[in-house]
Design a protein around this motif. Structure first.
Motif, mmCIF file in Angstrom:
data_model
loop_
_atom_site.group_PDB
_atom_site.id
_atom_site.type_symbol
_atom_site.label_atom_id
_atom_site.label_comp_id
_atom_site.label_asym_id
_atom_site.label_seq_id
_atom_site.Cartn_x
_atom_site.Cartn_y
_atom_site.Cartn_z
ATOM 1 N N GLN A 118 31.986 38.818 35.409
ATOM 2 C CA GLN A 118 32.138 38.688 33.955
ATOM 3 C C GLN A 118 30.920 39.161 33.164
ATOM 4 O OE1 GLN A 118 33.395 34.745 32.821
ATOM 5 N NE2 GLN A 118 34.923 34.624 34.425
ATOM 6 N N ASP A 213 30.236 47.351 34.389
ATOM 7 C CA ASP A 213 31.122 46.362 33.773
ATOM 8 C C ASP A 213 31.883 45.575 34.830
ATOM 9 O OD1 ASP A 213 32.689 44.916 32.028
ATOM 10 O OD2 ASP A 213 33.247 46.652 30.796
ATOM 11 N N THR A 214 31.668 44.257 34.845
ATOM 12 C CA THR A 214 32.387 43.400 35.796
ATOM 13 C C THR A 214 33.251 42.387 35.054
ATOM 14 O OG1 THR A 214 30.631 41.724 35.975
ATOM 15 C CG2 THR A 214 30.499 43.628 37.446
ATOM 16 N N ARG A 215 33.728 42.757 33.870
ATOM 17 C CA ARG A 215 34.576 41.855 33.090
ATOM 18 C C ARG A 215 36.052 41.964 33.466
ATOM 19 N NH1 ARG A 215 32.662 43.488 27.205
ATOM 20 N NH2 ARG A 215 32.600 45.507 28.279
ATOM 21 N N THR A 216 36.363 42.817 34.415
ATOM 22 C CA THR A 216 37.725 42.920 34.946
ATOM 23 C C THR A 216 37.653 42.814 36.463
ATOM 24 O OG1 THR A 216 37.657 45.322 35.227
ATOM 25 C CG2 THR A 216 38.356 44.494 33.069
ATOM 26 N N LYS A 218 39.140 44.793 38.419
ATOM 27 C CA LYS A 218 38.984 46.175 38.869
ATOM 28 C C LYS A 218 37.500 46.537 38.933
ATOM 29 C CE LYS A 218 40.438 50.937 37.746
ATOM 30 N NZ LYS A 218 39.134 51.552 37.465
ATOM 31 N N ASN A 291 39.877 40.279 27.334
ATOM 32 C CA ASN A 291 39.280 41.239 28.262
ATOM 33 C C ASN A 291 38.827 40.591 29.566
ATOM 34 O OD1 ASN A 291 39.655 43.323 26.435
ATOM 35 N ND2 ASN A 291 37.590 43.204 25.600
ATOM 36 N N VAL A 292 38.402 39.322 29.503
ATOM 37 C CA VAL A 292 37.849 38.675 30.703
ATOM 38 C C VAL A 292 38.792 37.671 31.354
ATOM 39 C CG1 VAL A 292 35.512 38.909 29.778
ATOM 40 C CG2 VAL A 292 36.714 36.732 29.511
ATOM 41 N N GLU A 294 41.366 37.634 33.230
ATOM 42 C CA GLU A 294 41.760 37.762 34.630
ATOM 43 C C GLU A 294 40.631 37.421 35.602
ATOM 44 O OE1 GLU A 294 42.971 41.710 35.554
ATOM 45 O OE2 GLU A 294 40.982 42.588 35.248
ATOM 46 N N THR A 295 39.395 37.390 35.120
ATOM 47 C CA THR A 295 38.281 37.049 36.007
ATOM 48 C C THR A 295 38.033 35.544 36.055
ATOM 49 O OG1 THR A 295 36.641 37.349 34.248
ATOM 50 C CG2 THR A 295 37.144 39.264 35.631
#
Length: 344
Positions: A118, A213-216, A218, A291-292, A294-295
């Motif tokens: 995130q 970017d680790t907000r998804t 993916k 945006n976040v 799913e994490t």
């Protein structure tokens, strides 16, 4: 065999068999400690949203707890509060459990908040043309929540991919939220490693360019190869063994919050947090949450690949971490989250 290959093998060897860990059958009773002091670093960030929801929705009270939340500048400070005895439990990055074991001090996580990191790394837009990759950030100043926190570790990890050492960049503690936006606006830092909603606000203002970017999920898959445990509840083992009902109550409240966030609308979420957390723009906050979402952990349970991915992340960025000596099974238990999930 290369050193990198040996390190990866050591990480895998250290991975815990979480599902095989001994399960202690306990009937949940009244918490042994009704008053609990919880430390967190940067509570306004979406990184800790489940904690805020557990508080605002009354989930802690319904579990029989009176939780006093002390908000520090960053995760390293909340960890200090735990080890110093001024806090009973921490909402902080799971990776601290590994780092503390490396130092010979035991802490254990027991309720997951984030299954993806995130966080994101961005540089000021006026400097973006100078940064093509991690090697180009040498000498730059990055605003992190607090030195030693996961936000700094992410920058260090990325810098290492460009052949840089931790000392090749400067980490400056700027907290979370509005202070992050101010740090970029007044150019006191060259870039940031932070959580939302500050990231989305800076993006919308076109003040930063996102590089990592680790907000998804993916993004986590691309950078870490799978899930990356982020915020969680962790404590010294005595809380779990000597006051198991208290630990269960804490886990139950967080799991309920995790589950509520899976279906809540962005508007419902924005209405459930303090107005100050919106940083003056409710619509941007709602987009940042979307945006976040799913994490966020759906159930508080640690994914099977999480601990090993986190250990590899730490080892790749810090030569002091020795994977072969880490016992990941001692850094986490799913016992409490699993029981909370079954009862929900």
């Amino acid at each position: 065999m290369s050193k990198l290959h040996m390190r990866r093998r050591a990480v895998l060897a250290a991975a815990p068999m979480l599902i095989a860990a001994p399960h202690i059958a306990r009937a949940q009773g009244k918490p042994e400690k009704s008053k609990v002091v919880l430390a967190v670093g940067g509570k306004s960030a979406l990184y800790y949203l489940s904690l805020t929801i557990a508080e605002s929705k009354g989930f802690f009270k319904e579990a029989g707890l009176d939780v006093e939340i002390n908000d520090f500048q960053g995760g390293a400070k909340s960890l200090e509060a735990l080890m110093g005895g001024s806090a009973d439990v921490v909402a902080g990055a799971y990776e601290h459990t590994i780092r503390m074991q490396q130092r010979g001090q035991a802490i254990k996580g027991f309720a997951l908040i984030g299954r993806g990191m995130q966080l994101a790394i961005g540089v000021r837009s006026d400097l973006a043309d100078k940064v093509k990759g991690p090697a180009d950030i040498k000498g730059m100043k990055f605003g992190v929540t607090a030195p030693g926190s996961q936000t700094q570790m992410l920058v260090t990890y990325w810098a290492a991919k460009g052949g840089l050492k931790a000392t090749d960049i400067v980490a400056i503690g700027v907290g979370a939220g509005a202070s992050v936006v101010a740090a970029i606006e007044n150019k006191s830092v060259d870039g940031i490693s932070q959580a939302d909603p500050a990231l989305t606000i800076l993006q919308e203002k076109k003040l930063i360019k996102i590089l990592v970017d680790t907000r998804t999920m993916k993004g986590n898959q691309e950078l870490f190869g799978g899930s990356m445990p982020a915020a969680c509840l962790y404590a010294q083992p005595a809380l779990l063994t000597k006051t198991p009902n208290t630990a269960q109550a804490l886990a139950t409240a967080i799991v309920r919050a995790d589950q509520w966030l899976q279906t809540a609308s962005p508007a419902e979420v924005a209405a459930s947090v303090p107005t100050g957390y919106l940083l003056g723009d409710k619509a941007i906050y709602e987009r940042a949450f979307s945006n976040v979402r799913e994490t966020i952990s759906p159930d508080g349970v640690m994914p099977a690949d999480g601990p090993a991915n986190c250990l590899k992340f730490l080892a790749d960025g810090d030569p002091k971490i020795q994977p072969a000596k880490i016992k990941l099974a001692e850094t986490w238990t799913n016992e409490f989250a699993e029981r909370a999930r079954k009862r929900s």
